[in-house]
Structure formats: structure tokens, C-alpha cells
Design an enzyme around this catalytic site. Structure first.
Site, PDB file in Angstrom:
ATOM      1  N   ILE A  11       5.679  -3.331  -7.597  1.00 13.66           N
ATOM      2  CA  ILE A  11       4.820  -2.010  -7.950  1.00 13.66           C
ATOM      3  C   ILE A  11       5.337  -1.019  -7.042  1.00 13.66           C
ATOM      4  O   ILE A  11       5.333  -0.970  -5.949  1.00 13.66           O
ATOM      5  CB  ILE A  11       3.430  -2.346  -7.608  1.00 13.66           C
ATOM      6  CG1 ILE A  11       2.882  -3.571  -8.387  1.00 13.66           C
ATOM      7  CG2 ILE A  11       2.335  -1.101  -7.816  1.00 13.66           C
ATOM      8  CD1 ILE A  11       1.221  -3.969  -7.951  1.00 13.66           C
ATOM      9  N   ARG A  12       6.022  -0.145  -7.653  1.00 11.11           N
ATOM     10  CA  ARG A  12       6.804   1.030  -7.030  1.00 11.11           C
ATOM     11  C   ARG A  12       7.323   0.446  -5.904  1.00 11.11           C
ATOM     12  O   ARG A  12       7.265   0.700  -4.587  1.00 11.11           O
ATOM     13  CB  ARG A  12       5.680   2.129  -6.495  1.00 11.11           C
ATOM     14  CG  ARG A  12       4.997   2.705  -7.774  1.00 11.11           C
ATOM     15  CD  ARG A  12       4.518   4.344  -7.564  1.00 11.11           C
ATOM     16  NE  ARG A  12       3.538   4.277  -6.338  1.00 11.11           N
ATOM     17  CZ  ARG A  12       3.845   5.029  -5.212  1.00 11.11           C
ATOM     18  NH1 ARG A  12       4.797   5.677  -5.155  1.00 11.11           N
ATOM     19  NH2 ARG A  12       2.841   4.923  -4.654  1.00 11.11           N
ATOM     20  N   GLU A  72       0.815 -11.878  -3.067  1.00 10.68           N
ATOM     21  CA  GLU A  72      -0.623 -12.239  -3.094  1.00 10.68           C
ATOM     22  C   GLU A  72      -1.312 -11.642  -4.510  1.00 10.68           C
ATOM     23  O   GLU A  72      -2.569 -12.027  -4.596  1.00 10.68           O
ATOM     24  CB  GLU A  72      -1.041 -11.387  -1.882  1.00 10.68           C
ATOM     25  CG  GLU A  72      -1.545  -9.835  -2.231  1.00 10.68           C
ATOM     26  CD  GLU A  72      -0.105  -8.934  -2.206  1.00 10.68           C
ATOM     27  OE1 GLU A  72       1.108  -9.547  -1.994  1.00 10.68           O
ATOM     28  OE2 GLU A  72      -0.200  -7.804  -2.306  1.00 10.68           O
ATOM     29  N   GLY A 131       0.992  -1.080  -0.053  1.00 11.14           N
ATOM     30  CA  GLY A 131      -0.070   0.123  -0.053  1.00 11.14           C
ATOM     31  C   GLY A 131       1.047   1.288   0.033  1.00 11.14           C
ATOM     32  O   GLY A 131       1.918   1.395  -0.805  1.00 11.14           O
ATOM     33  N   GLU A 132       0.443   2.361   1.057  1.00 11.12           N
ATOM     34  CA  GLU A 132       1.274   3.387   1.061  1.00 11.12           C
ATOM     35  C   GLU A 132       2.146   3.307   2.396  1.00 11.12           C
ATOM     36  O   GLU A 132       1.428   3.460   3.326  1.00 11.12           O
ATOM     37  CB  GLU A 132       0.718   4.548   0.890  1.00 11.12           C
ATOM     38  CG  GLU A 132       1.308   5.641   0.295  1.00 11.12           C
ATOM     39  CD  GLU A 132       2.696   5.398  -0.593  1.00 11.12           C
ATOM     40  OE1 GLU A 132       2.088   4.805  -1.572  1.00 11.12           O
ATOM     41  OE2 GLU A 132       3.784   5.732  -0.571  1.00 11.12           O
ATOM     42  N   SER A 133       3.392   3.076   2.805  1.00 14.51           N
ATOM     43  CA  SER A 133       3.932   2.782   3.988  1.00 14.51           C
ATOM     44  C   SER A 133       3.852   4.231   4.784  1.00 14.51           C
ATOM     45  O   SER A 133       3.481   3.999   6.013  1.00 14.51           O
ATOM     46  CB  SER A 133       5.311   2.445   3.796  1.00 14.51           C
ATOM     47  OG  SER A 133       6.118   3.464   3.202  1.00 14.51           O
ATOM     48  N   CYS A 175       6.164  -5.214   0.197  1.00 14.38           N
ATOM     49  CA  CYS A 175       6.234  -4.052  -0.348  1.00 14.38           C
ATOM     50  C   CYS A 175       6.261  -3.264   0.707  1.00 14.38           C
ATOM     51  O   CYS A 175       7.135  -2.810   1.586  1.00 14.38           O
ATOM     52  CB  CYS A 175       5.104  -4.003  -1.463  1.00 14.38           C
ATOM     53  SG  CYS A 175       5.766  -2.717  -2.576  1.00 14.38           S
ATOM     54  N   HIS A 180       4.875  -8.620  -4.472  1.00 12.52           N
ATOM     55  CA  HIS A 180       3.683  -8.905  -4.087  1.00 12.52           C
ATOM     56  C   HIS A 180       3.224 -10.465  -4.202  1.00 12.52           C
ATOM     57  O   HIS A 180       2.410 -10.524  -5.303  1.00 12.52           O
ATOM     58  CB  HIS A 180       2.619  -8.078  -4.678  1.00 12.52           C
ATOM     59  CG  HIS A 180       2.736  -6.726  -4.436  1.00 12.52           C
ATOM     60  ND1 HIS A 180       1.778  -6.190  -3.533  1.00 12.52           N
ATOM     61  CD2 HIS A 180       3.493  -5.619  -4.684  1.00 12.52           C
ATOM     62  CE1 HIS A 180       2.016  -4.819  -2.982  1.00 12.52           C
ATOM     63  NE2 HIS A 180       3.029  -4.341  -3.926  1.00 12.52           N
ATOM     64  N   ARG A 214      13.031   3.364  -0.365  1.00 11.42           N
ATOM     65  CA  ARG A 214      11.547   3.158  -1.050  1.00 11.42           C
ATOM     66  C   ARG A 214      11.385   3.592  -2.533  1.00 11.42           C
ATOM     67  O   ARG A 214      12.567   4.380  -2.996  1.00 11.42           O
ATOM     68  CB  ARG A 214      10.740   4.369  -0.563  1.00 11.42           C
ATOM     69  CG  ARG A 214      10.341   3.904   0.977  1.00 11.42           C
ATOM     70  CD  ARG A 214       9.530   5.070   1.640  1.00 11.42           C
ATOM     71  NE  ARG A 214       8.136   5.162   1.128  1.00 11.42           N
ATOM     72  CZ  ARG A 214       7.436   6.300   1.140  1.00 11.42           C
ATOM     73  NH1 ARG A 214       7.806   7.390   1.712  1.00 11.42           N
ATOM     74  NH2 ARG A 214       6.430   6.320   0.624  1.00 11.42           N
TER      75      ARG A 214
HETATM   76  N1  GLN Z   1       5.894   2.787  -2.863  1.00 15.11           N
HETATM   77  C1  GLN Z   1       4.982   2.423  -1.906  1.00 15.11           C
HETATM   78  C2  GLN Z   1       5.634   2.931  -0.408  1.00 15.11           C
HETATM   79  O1  GLN Z   1       6.670   3.514  -0.310  1.00 15.11           O
HETATM   80  C3  GLN Z   1       5.088   0.852  -1.702  1.00 15.11           C
HETATM   81  C4  GLN Z   1       4.308   0.301  -2.753  1.00 15.11           C
HETATM   82  C5  GLN Z   1       3.521  -1.030  -2.647  1.00 15.11           C
HETATM   83  O2  GLN Z   1       3.394  -1.172  -1.431  1.00 15.11           O
HETATM   84  N2  GLN Z   1       3.234  -1.623  -3.620  1.00 15.11           N
HETATM   85  O3  GLN Z   1       5.189   2.766   0.560  1.00 15.11           O
END
Ligand code: GLN
Length: 211
Positions: free
Chosen positions: A153-154, A191, A66-68, A98, A189, A124
Site C-alpha cells: 500500500i503506497r 499484518e 501508516g505515514e512515516s 512499510c 503489510h 518512499r
Molecule cells: N507511503 C507511506 C509513507 O511514505 C507508507 C505507506 C504505508 O505504510 N502503507 O510513509
């Protein structure tokens, strides 16, 4: 016998059943339901952890992607941090994927660490714009010979690891999956694939602890 779906029907796992295990997925933000489905497909029970009081009777915890920054901020705000640290201190396993990896890291480049539970240094969004999202086959020896599809993903990467951290997998020269005692972290990921081996590996850890 545990039935694995998808292309990796053969399994290296010994357990006949994960049905008595209750695994929480931290449900603050991010890829929660995907992890729950993977856990359920392995035959264990999955619980969305929306309240820190649910943490104490879990057999293991997944911290999703997600977004940490958001997950970190809200976990602090809603008082999840002590419960997560207590779960880990009790020896029950936690898996961070992630953004979850970033939460577990003891050091995060250019920002304060969040839970600081694992001897890894994370960076990150490490793969840059060209490679914001990509998929690639990974060799993860603890999962067997068959490649594991890594969905990035990112994604962060693990810049360095401390003593006692086992490197489970790399993408090129980069460290992307690690284990330290009862903690596992992946930059990708698992999942988001139909390959259940990573979740199976995690459930084996939970079963050993619970047994
Ligand atoms: N870029 C996100 C972060 O720094 C992590 C991306 C993800 O969990 N797919 O939190």
C-alpha cells in the site's frame, strides 16, 4: 503447540509457546491493532505503545505502517526515539513494516532519515500511481516454501542494502524484505493477511533474545 490460523496451518517454527513474550506496537499512528491481533493470535502479549516509558520492558517492538512523516515527527515530539534506539541496542528485535521500514532506514531518498538504525536505503512511494496498492505472492525462503501474500500500500522499496543485511525477499527485482541482526523490515503489510509466519519469525527472534 502453537496453532497457526489461516491457510498456512503448517509451520516451520520450533517454539511451542510465545506466551511469555510482551511485544509492543508503536501506537502513534497507522496499522496498530492489526499487528496486535497478529501477535496475539501467535500466543504472545501485545501492548499498544502510546508512551515511551513502556518501551523498556518489552521483548520486541513493531513499528507499523501508516505515514512515516507523521510517525517520525510525533515520535520525535513525544520522545520515543531514544527509547527505540535503546531497545534495539540491547539486542531486542524490532520489525518495521512499510512506513516502519522508512523509520528504520539509514538513508531515505530525498529526505532526512528518521531513526537511522538499519543499513538500507529506502525510497518512499516507490511503485508509482499505477501500482499504489497491489497484492502479489512472494517467495520468502526463511518462512518456508509456501508463498507469502505481499500486500503493498503506497509502499516503499529498498534501493540498496549495506554489508550484513540479509535479503529475505524480493518482488521482481526489487528488495522488499530484509534482516540486519535484530532488525527486520518489510515494504509490505504482513499484518493485513491471516498468514502469521512473519510475526512467528519475529517472535522466534524475541524468544531467542529473551531466553
Ligand atoms: N507511503 C507511506 C509513507 O511514505 C507508507 C505507506 C504505508 O505504510 N502503507 O510513509
Amino acid at each position: 503447540m502453537l496453532e497457526y490460523e489461516g491457510k498456512n496451518a503448517s509451520t516451520i517454527f520450533k517454539s511451542s509457546s510465545f506466551k511469555d513474550l510482551k511485544i509492543g506496537v508503536l501506537a502513534i499512528q497507522g496499522a496498530v491493532s492489526e499487528h496486535m491481533h497478529s501477535i496475539e493470535k501467535c500466543g504472545a502479549r501485545a501492548v499498544a505503545v502510546r508512551n515511551s516509558s513502556l518501551l523498556h520492558d518489552l521483548d520486541g517492538l513493531i513499528i507499523p505502517g501508516g505515514e512515516s512523516t507523521t510517525i517520525g515527527r510525533l515520535s520525535r515530539l513525544y520522545g520515543f526515539q531514544d527509547g527505540i534506539c535503546a531497545l534495539v541496542a540491547s539486542g531486542r528485535p524490532a520489525l518495521g513494516t512499510c512506513a516502519g521500514l522508512i523509520l528504520l532506514a539509514r538513508e531515505v531518498e530525498n529526505q532526512d532519515p528518521i531513526l537511522s538504525l538499519m543499513s538500507i536505503n529506502a525510497k518512499r512511494n516507490a511503485f508509482g500511481r499505477q501500482r499504489e496498492s497491489f497484492e502479489t505472492d512472494l517467495h520468502i525462503p526463511v518462512l518456508g516454501e509456501e508463498p507469502f501474500r505481499g500486500v503493498f500500500i503506497r509502499a516503499p522499496l529498498i534501493v540498496s542494502v549495506g554489508e550484513g543485511v540479509e535479503i529475505l525477499g524480493r518482488f521482481q527485482e526489487y528488495i522488499v524484505a530484509v534482516r540486519e541482526k535484530n532488525l527486520i523490515a518489510t515494504a509490505f503489510h504482513p499484518e493485513l493477511t491471516d498468514d502469521l509466519r512473519f510475526h512467528g519469525y519475529f517472535l522466534e527472534m524475541a524468544l531467542q533474545k529473551a531466553g
